[in-house]
Scaffold this motif. Structure first.
Motif, PDB file in Angstrom:
ATOM      1  N   ARG A  45      25.704   4.947  15.229  1.00 59.54           N
ATOM      2  CA  ARG A  45      24.780   4.782  14.097  1.00 59.54           C
ATOM      3  C   ARG A  45      24.130   3.406  14.110  1.00 59.54           C
ATOM      4  NH1 ARG A  45      27.224   5.611   8.441  1.00 59.54           N
ATOM      5  NH2 ARG A  45      25.087   4.984   7.979  1.00 59.54           N
ATOM      6  N   ILE A  46      24.958   2.394  14.356  1.00 64.28           N
ATOM      7  CA  ILE A  46      24.451   1.018  14.339  1.00 64.28           C
ATOM      8  C   ILE A  46      23.515   0.775  15.523  1.00 64.28           C
ATOM      9  CG2 ILE A  46      25.138  -1.404  14.574  1.00 64.28           C
ATOM     10  CD1 ILE A  46      27.774  -0.560  13.110  1.00 64.28           C
ATOM     11  N   GLY A  47      23.899   1.278  16.695  1.00 59.31           N
ATOM     12  CA  GLY A  47      23.098   1.074  17.896  1.00 59.31           C
ATOM     13  C   GLY A  47      21.775   1.807  17.877  1.00 59.31           C
ATOM     14  N   PHE A  52      19.845  -4.059  10.452  1.00 57.54           N
ATOM     15  CA  PHE A  52      21.223  -3.983   9.959  1.00 57.54           C
ATOM     16  C   PHE A  52      21.491  -2.594   9.388  1.00 57.54           C
ATOM     17  CE2 PHE A  52      24.102  -4.280   6.274  1.00 57.54           C
ATOM     18  CZ  PHE A  52      25.265  -4.635   6.947  1.00 57.54           C
ATOM     19  N   THR A  53      22.541  -1.970   9.864  1.00 60.42           N
ATOM     20  CA  THR A  53      22.920  -0.640   9.397  1.00 60.42           C
ATOM     21  C   THR A  53      24.265  -0.735   8.684  1.00 60.42           C
ATOM     22  OG1 THR A  53      21.793   0.378  11.282  1.00 60.42           O
ATOM     23  CG2 THR A  53      23.374   1.736  10.076  1.00 60.42           C
ATOM     24  N   LEU A 186      31.361  -6.088  14.594  1.00 67.10           N
ATOM     25  CA  LEU A 186      32.164  -5.690  15.755  1.00 67.10           C
ATOM     26  C   LEU A 186      31.290  -5.051  16.834  1.00 67.10           C
ATOM     27  CD1 LEU A 186      35.058  -5.665  16.832  1.00 67.10           C
ATOM     28  CD2 LEU A 186      35.324  -3.372  15.857  1.00 67.10           C
ATOM     29  N   GLU A 187      30.267  -4.299  16.429  1.00 68.29           N
ATOM     30  CA  GLU A 187      29.366  -3.683  17.404  1.00 68.29           C
ATOM     31  C   GLU A 187      28.583  -4.760  18.154  1.00 68.29           C
ATOM     32  OE1 GLU A 187      26.008  -1.733  19.278  1.00 68.29           O
ATOM     33  OE2 GLU A 187      25.899  -3.293  17.729  1.00 68.29           O
ATOM     34  N   ALA A 188      28.215  -5.834  17.462  1.00 62.81           N
ATOM     35  CA  ALA A 188      27.521  -6.949  18.118  1.00 62.81           C
ATOM     36  C   ALA A 188      28.448  -7.605  19.144  1.00 62.81           C
ATOM     37  CB  ALA A 188      27.058  -7.964  17.081  1.00 62.81           C
ATOM     38  N   ARG A 189      29.733  -7.725  18.788  1.00 64.96           N
ATOM     39  CA  ARG A 189      30.699  -8.293  19.745  1.00 64.96           C
ATOM     40  C   ARG A 189      30.892  -7.345  20.930  1.00 64.96           C
ATOM     41  NH1 ARG A 189      34.484 -12.294  19.940  1.00 64.96           N
ATOM     42  NH2 ARG A 189      36.387 -11.895  21.125  1.00 64.96           N
ATOM     43  N   LEU A 194      30.058  -6.102  26.731  1.00 64.65           N
ATOM     44  CA  LEU A 194      29.493  -5.346  27.846  1.00 64.65           C
ATOM     45  C   LEU A 194      28.893  -6.273  28.903  1.00 64.65           C
ATOM     46  CD1 LEU A 194      27.702  -2.397  25.994  1.00 64.65           C
ATOM     47  CD2 LEU A 194      29.821  -2.291  27.333  1.00 64.65           C
ATOM     48  N   SER A 195      28.382  -7.419  28.449  1.00 61.58           N
ATOM     49  CA  SER A 195      27.805  -8.389  29.379  1.00 61.58           C
ATOM     50  C   SER A 195      28.848  -9.330  29.951  1.00 61.58           C
ATOM     51  CB  SER A 195      26.710  -9.208  28.662  1.00 61.58           C
ATOM     52  OG  SER A 195      25.700  -8.370  28.163  1.00 61.58           O
ATOM     53  N   ASP A 196      29.946  -9.506  29.210  1.00 67.02           N
ATOM     54  CA  ASP A 196      30.989 -10.433  29.645  1.00 67.02           C
ATOM     55  C   ASP A 196      32.340  -9.878  29.218  1.00 67.02           C
ATOM     56  OD1 ASP A 196      32.644 -12.514  30.315  1.00 67.02           O
ATOM     57  OD2 ASP A 196      31.791 -13.957  28.893  1.00 67.02           O
TER      58      ASP A 196
END
Length: 207
Positions: A45-47, A52-53, A186-189, A194-196
């Motif tokens: 949902r957030i992605g 901001f969701t 948490l989704e931002a983290r 995913l990158s690191d």
């Protein structure tokens, strides 16, 4: 037969899109470790939106800074910890604090001086001193001061419930803010992870 009018970037049923979705779900499971189905649903949902969701994470709302800290979201945990601490201080201060203690200490100090001035007044009256009026004015002034300070102490004590209610409101608002923003943070983290992948993921037992 494949619909040629569908934009490949928007085709969620293509083999590549399905593979990407499955890979993302596996990554989410690896990242969160606990309650993966819940986070998969909310992360999707957030992605799906660049804005901001809001979602609701009752565990984050219940445990607050502890939840954020356990998830490694320290930039969120510390501000919320400060806010909750201030709210709890207000609640306990309003319910159990002696708000008029300072005023009562001032009264005790003035009463000591007042007792001395009354003795001086009585001695001046007994001796027929010309300072009787001066001592009487001093006694009356001190008595008036005590009355004003006592009223101030009573007013401060009456503010206890209001102070406690203010603290409770702050605490509830902070809890709601944490519950609503937790999954988004948490989704931002997760995106950073995913990158690191050296970024700590999940919720280790010690946390």
């Amino acid at each position: 037969m494949k619909d040629e009018g569908v934009n490949p970037l928007e085709d969620t049923e293509s083999e590549a899109a399905l593979q990407y979705a499955e890979t993302r779900r596996e990554n989410i499971r690896t990242f969160v470790r606990t309650s993966p189905d819940y986070y998969i649903k909310n992360f999707d949902r957030i992605g799906a939106s660049a804005r901001f969701t809001p979602t609701f994470n009752k565990m984050a709302g219940l445990f607050g800074p502890v939840w954020f800290g356990a998830r490694g979201l320290w930039s969120w945990a510390l501000p919320f910890l400060i806010i909750e601490t201030l709210a709890l201080v207000q609640i306990f201060r309003g319910l159990f604090g002696d708000l008029g203690a300072e005023a009562m200490a001032r009264i005790a100090s003035i009463e000591g001086t007042l007792d001395l001035r009354r003795q001086q007044l009585q001695a001046a009256i007994d001796s027929g001193s010309d300072r009787v009026d001066a001592f009487r004015r001093t006694v009356e002034s001190l008595e008036a001061n005590i009355g004003g300070i006592r009223a101030e102490a009573e007013a401060m004590a009456a503010e206890g419930p209001t102070i406690a209610l203010t603290g409770l409101i702050i605490l509830v608002v902070a809890k709601l803010a944490q519950a609503i923003s937790a999954n988004w943070a948490l989704e931002a983290r997760f995106s950073d992870w995913l990158s690191d992948t050296s970024i700590r993921s999940g919720m280790p037992v010690q946390q």
